[in-house]
Design a protein around this motif. Sequence first.
Motif, PDB file in Angstrom:
ATOM      1  N   ASN B 289      39.708  44.202  24.530  1.00 48.53           N
ATOM      2  CA  ASN B 289      39.504  42.812  24.099  1.00 48.53           C
ATOM      3  C   ASN B 289      38.480  42.694  22.981  1.00 48.53           C
ATOM      4  OD1 ASN B 289      41.291  41.489  26.063  1.00 48.53           O
ATOM      5  ND2 ASN B 289      39.900  42.425  27.537  1.00 48.53           N
ATOM      6  N   GLN B 290      37.956  43.846  22.550  1.00 48.30           N
ATOM      7  CA  GLN B 290      37.020  43.864  21.418  1.00 48.30           C
ATOM      8  C   GLN B 290      35.862  42.890  21.597  1.00 48.30           C
ATOM      9  OE1 GLN B 290      36.741  45.854  18.505  1.00 48.30           O
ATOM     10  NE2 GLN B 290      37.987  47.093  19.870  1.00 48.30           N
ATOM     11  N   CYS B 291      35.274  42.926  22.792  1.00 47.95           N
ATOM     12  CA  CYS B 291      34.108  42.071  23.000  1.00 47.95           C
ATOM     13  C   CYS B 291      33.227  42.648  24.105  1.00 47.95           C
ATOM     14  CB  CYS B 291      34.541  40.649  23.381  1.00 47.95           C
ATOM     15  SG  CYS B 291      35.392  40.597  24.956  1.00 47.95           S
ATOM     16  N   ALA B 292      31.973  42.163  24.123  1.00 47.96           N
ATOM     17  CA  ALA B 292      31.062  42.599  25.176  1.00 47.96           C
ATOM     18  C   ALA B 292      31.249  41.706  26.393  1.00 47.96           C
ATOM     19  CB  ALA B 292      29.623  42.515  24.674  1.00 47.96           C
ATOM     20  N   LYS B 293      31.237  42.323  27.566  1.00 48.90           N
ATOM     21  CA  LYS B 293      31.322  41.554  28.803  1.00 48.90           C
ATOM     22  C   LYS B 293      30.246  42.053  29.757  1.00 48.90           C
ATOM     23  CE  LYS B 293      36.275  40.676  28.525  1.00 48.90           C
ATOM     24  NZ  LYS B 293      37.586  40.951  29.113  1.00 48.90           N
ATOM     25  N   LEU B 294      29.836  41.176  30.677  1.00 49.55           N
ATOM     26  CA  LEU B 294      28.836  41.597  31.646  1.00 49.55           C
ATOM     27  C   LEU B 294      29.375  42.780  32.454  1.00 49.55           C
ATOM     28  CD1 LEU B 294      27.373  38.206  32.896  1.00 49.55           C
ATOM     29  CD2 LEU B 294      26.245  39.946  31.487  1.00 49.55           C
ATOM     30  N   TRP B 295      28.468  43.648  32.866  1.00 55.82           N
ATOM     31  CA  TRP B 295      28.841  44.908  33.526  1.00 55.82           C
ATOM     32  C   TRP B 295      29.785  44.705  34.706  1.00 55.82           C
ATOM     33  CZ3 TRP B 295      27.598  45.915  38.656  1.00 55.82           C
ATOM     34  CH2 TRP B 295      26.724  45.006  39.259  1.00 55.82           C
ATOM     35  N   ASN B 296      29.636  43.539  35.396  1.00 53.09           N
ATOM     36  CA  ASN B 296      30.439  43.331  36.605  1.00 53.09           C
ATOM     37  C   ASN B 296      31.597  42.369  36.376  1.00 53.09           C
ATOM     38  OD1 ASN B 296      28.787  41.193  36.174  1.00 53.09           O
ATOM     39  ND2 ASN B 296      27.921  41.121  38.234  1.00 53.09           N
ATOM     40  N   ASP B 297      31.916  42.127  35.106  1.00 50.13           N
ATOM     41  CA  ASP B 297      33.015  41.211  34.779  1.00 50.13           C
ATOM     42  C   ASP B 297      34.349  41.898  35.127  1.00 50.13           C
ATOM     43  OD1 ASP B 297      35.018  39.716  33.551  1.00 50.13           O
ATOM     44  OD2 ASP B 297      33.654  39.047  31.949  1.00 50.13           O
ATOM     45  N   GLU B 298      35.084  41.278  36.014  1.00 54.44           N
ATOM     46  CA  GLU B 298      36.309  41.924  36.483  1.00 54.44           C
ATOM     47  C   GLU B 298      37.432  41.896  35.459  1.00 54.44           C
ATOM     48  OE1 GLU B 298      37.154  40.327  40.342  1.00 54.44           O
ATOM     49  OE2 GLU B 298      35.410  41.339  41.212  1.00 54.44           O
ATOM     50  N   THR B 299      37.220  41.151  34.372  1.00 52.58           N
ATOM     51  CA  THR B 299      38.273  41.095  33.349  1.00 52.58           C
ATOM     52  C   THR B 299      38.167  42.219  32.324  1.00 52.58           C
ATOM     53  OG1 THR B 299      37.044  39.699  31.809  1.00 52.58           O
ATOM     54  CG2 THR B 299      38.254  38.574  33.571  1.00 52.58           C
TER      55      THR B 299
END
Lengths: 204, 873
Positions: B289-299
């Motif tokens: 998705n070419q983006c940063a997500k929180l470590w626990n983001d299930e997506t």
Amino acid sequence: MARMGMVFDLKTCIGCNACVVACKQENSLPDGVFFTKTLSEEYGVFPLANRVYIPTICNHCDDAPCEKVCPSGATYTRHDGIVMVDDAKCIGCSSCAVACPYDQRTTMDADNFLKGLFGTGEITPFEKEGYARYTPGTVTKCDFCSQRVDANLDPACVVTCPTNARIFGDLDDPHSAPSKMIRERNGRPPMPEKNTRPKVYYVN
Amino acid sequence: MTTAPPTANSLKSGRWIASTCKMCLHSCGNLIHVTDTGVINKIEGNPSNPSNNGKLCPKGNAAIMRHYDPNRFKQPMRRTNPEKGVGIDPMWEPISWEEALEYTAAQIKKSLDEDPRKILPSLEDFQKFNIWAWPLSFGNFNFYQSGGTMCGGAYHPVNGFIHSAFACANDAKHCNYWINNGTGDGFSSHLHAAAQANWVAKARTERGMRVVAVEPRLSIAAAKAEEWVPIRPATDRHFAMGMSHVLVYEGLCDYRALKRDTNAPYLVGEDGYFIRDDNRQCYIWDKKNQCAKLWNDETIEEIALEGNYEFNGKPCRPAFQVYKDILADCSPEAMEKITTVPADTIRRIAREFARAAQIGATIKVEDGRTLPLRPAAYNYYRGAQGHKHGAQTNHSFKLVNMLIGNIDTPGGHMGVTLDPKEVDFNHCSMGESGMLKPTPHQLGPVPGFHYPPSTYHMMDYFPLGVHPPHFNLLMHENREKFGVEFTPDVIVNCHSNPVWAIHGSREKWFEFLRGMRFIVCVDIIPTEMTDFADVILPSHDVLESWNCTMIEPPHTEGQCFRQPATPPLHDTKSEEDIFYELSERLGILEAYNNVINLTLGFEGHPELMLELDKKYTDKEIARRKGLLWDGNDIEYYMEHGHSVTEKRLDKWYRPWEGCRLHFYIEDYLVERDKLKQQMEDANVPFRHEWEWDDYQPLPSSTLDPVHEEPPEYDLYAITFKDIQLNFGESLSNPWIKDIVYRDPVHTGLLLNPKTAAAQGLEKGSIVKVESPYGRLYGRISVSEGMHPETLGVSNALSRMKSKAAGVLPAGGHYNDMLPYDLKNTDAASAQPETVCKVKLTRLDDWPDFLKQGRTVYDLVEDYETAKGKGGHH
């Protein structure tokens, strides 16, 4: 009839000398006296140098030169092949020590017992009780802890060995651990050219 | 027919007592034979203890000689000779226990009343943490014992970061490719030496486990290994980073493990800190998705380990990429120049290691779990980790393991708790942002920041690390510079010999000790340290006392029980009796009981907690420790001698399941910056001299300063021990002496023969060895088993002339040649450098001080000329 023998596994022996100290404990040996030793031999040239740890012990030869030369009959072979010294008969002539190609015999000089393990002349209770078994002036050596063998125990050096580098048992029994090891890993006796038919073998 | 009474000691009429060894700090189960006449005449391993399986090392076999040592302290004594020094007779005068305790307490009390920091504790009984922790009863964090940085200054904190455990070991039960770097684990030293040697021998013979030993000297491990890789001293980190280069750049990593079980994907900003949200949660880059997500983001669909990204307008990289960038400069070719290990060898070993790891393989273990199987592991200890950049060095070894996904995994590299009871205190718990909560302080609480310093060894400035005892001397010589406002004048010493062991010049340490108003030694036999004591309080030995402990067992858990095999031979007391009696007289009894309750884990167990106003025996404390472990009372332990079982697999394999391991140790930066600020705020004058670059979240390839000594020091020197000499005092024991000095590695200064020839030396040459910091004298032995740039100095050549018969000097102490300064000490762990550069000068004869009295070399000559003593070939 049993034929008790020992195999040394040179692959696992780490030269720690736990066996040597266990032997000193079991047999109350005076300072500087050994029934078994571990030699440390370096070979090869850097960077391919290596070192091998070689346990040594009385080889309890089937054709024991020490027994042959003994003038008093003190050295004899037991029913199970263990070569023994009866110090009541030993006259301390040291012929056996000269005859043994493996240098496995020691004359127990009286001064061995006088200086004590700490070299101070003070004899510890451990020594006082243990030294009673020896007759100064006689020759002695490893007897595979024959009394332990009679009690169905392995020799003291064998039970303590951290790496199971000492395997003891009946060489006449093809299913014994030492027999299997000699067979499967091409066990070799020490100095076979001496034709003494040792009951001690080495595997690598 | 009457049978003659047996002459073999173990068969004489008597009884066997199940107990525990203490000839080193570990705790192998043993059986002690006492004859009907009350003589202890045989000690064997206890075969019912699955830790050591009935095996004992040579030291464990030699405990009887400690017990019956005629030089043992037989009653309390007070010095009458005011002149103190090693080998100078203190002219002891026997005194009563009452007088000894009253006098000692009065001397300690004087300092306690003036300033408790004036007391310098040196309490090294590693099997009795209730004694070790005594100074906490009066808020004293001083430390003058040789443990700490002399064993694993950086090792223990990094184990605390990676495994949340004290020690580490390879899993001998499943490993097939075992790298030993600067350690004797499994062959000659460290965790339960006899036990681990037993496991490793089985692995080698039954599974054909391959062993690769990386070290400058052909050690026991190297001699047994399938491959010895000689390496230039103090370059072990570079070897590990060369291997890691190959693993990372050839794609030989366990990427699944790195993504799921570590913080390697966490995004790191340019300042080295993790990118975080307002709730301090870390981010991962989702490649899909070419983006940063929180470590626990299930997506998150595809976790990025590599790449350079931008988040909120700022550049960032996954931690893995940060290391990959560091490793770019660590090709095997580049590391060959530093380590002298051929690039092809580094590359081949890395590939063999990765292949043996069977990345992707799984195993079903007995508790029903299916776990990754990674039967390849890299182990290391003092020789490899004991360098200026100790923290980075330890970390580099851990990362070799983590890259193949073998941390706490069957066949892999395992954390080992100090005491198995810790696993029941949830030694692993969740920390920040899904990461394992790090526990770098494995040896108890630390004092925290103070200026002026509250400790004489500057522990105030080591938020991460183990106590640096060598800094007592640095502080002592630079009191003004470091701003210390107190001077220790009392040493309370128990089973510790710091003046033998610690870095720095012996002569300076002697002066340090002579400056003390009062020194009390609780000990069994004379040592270099007791030659400086004012009072001796003699303790029972291991065959006369009670205890219950288990020290860092690799494969087992439980408690090992010690019980008296005989009444005390002499007028001695247990350590517990001594420290309780002193505590009562000092008015700190309640505080001491509080400390013991906390230290031994009685806190929270009302039925076990010590009442604050009471004194307890060694027997009662041992009983409660047994009860704490498994509810079994003392009768059980007296019968069996232990409660040891195989380790519960859920506590051994992946005890941190669900947490992410610290691939990247951000805490080094956090603690660096916190300390910087504290020093700034307090205007600490030496803050600009502090080695701030030592704090790194990932290892760097920086050279240790030992490599930059002046070129006239043209050789490296290393020191070593072997299994006969493990840990503390060994050579006063006649059986140990009788084996050690017949082993050629312990009877001379070891030099490669080509190096010796190039230096104009040969076997037997007498030499002066000088480092920029100190010197020793010795006799050259040549060995093809030495790296050509390296002089090897056995620890058996380090003793000083002492009253203890059998301990012989050999020309000085290796540790005299080691620096004790800030430059050569890791600011991130307090680990001092243990390698030095030296130059050799040939001498015509021994210096005068070695001509007075016997030395090791005289003894060796006696051995060589003795004939007909059995076993000569």
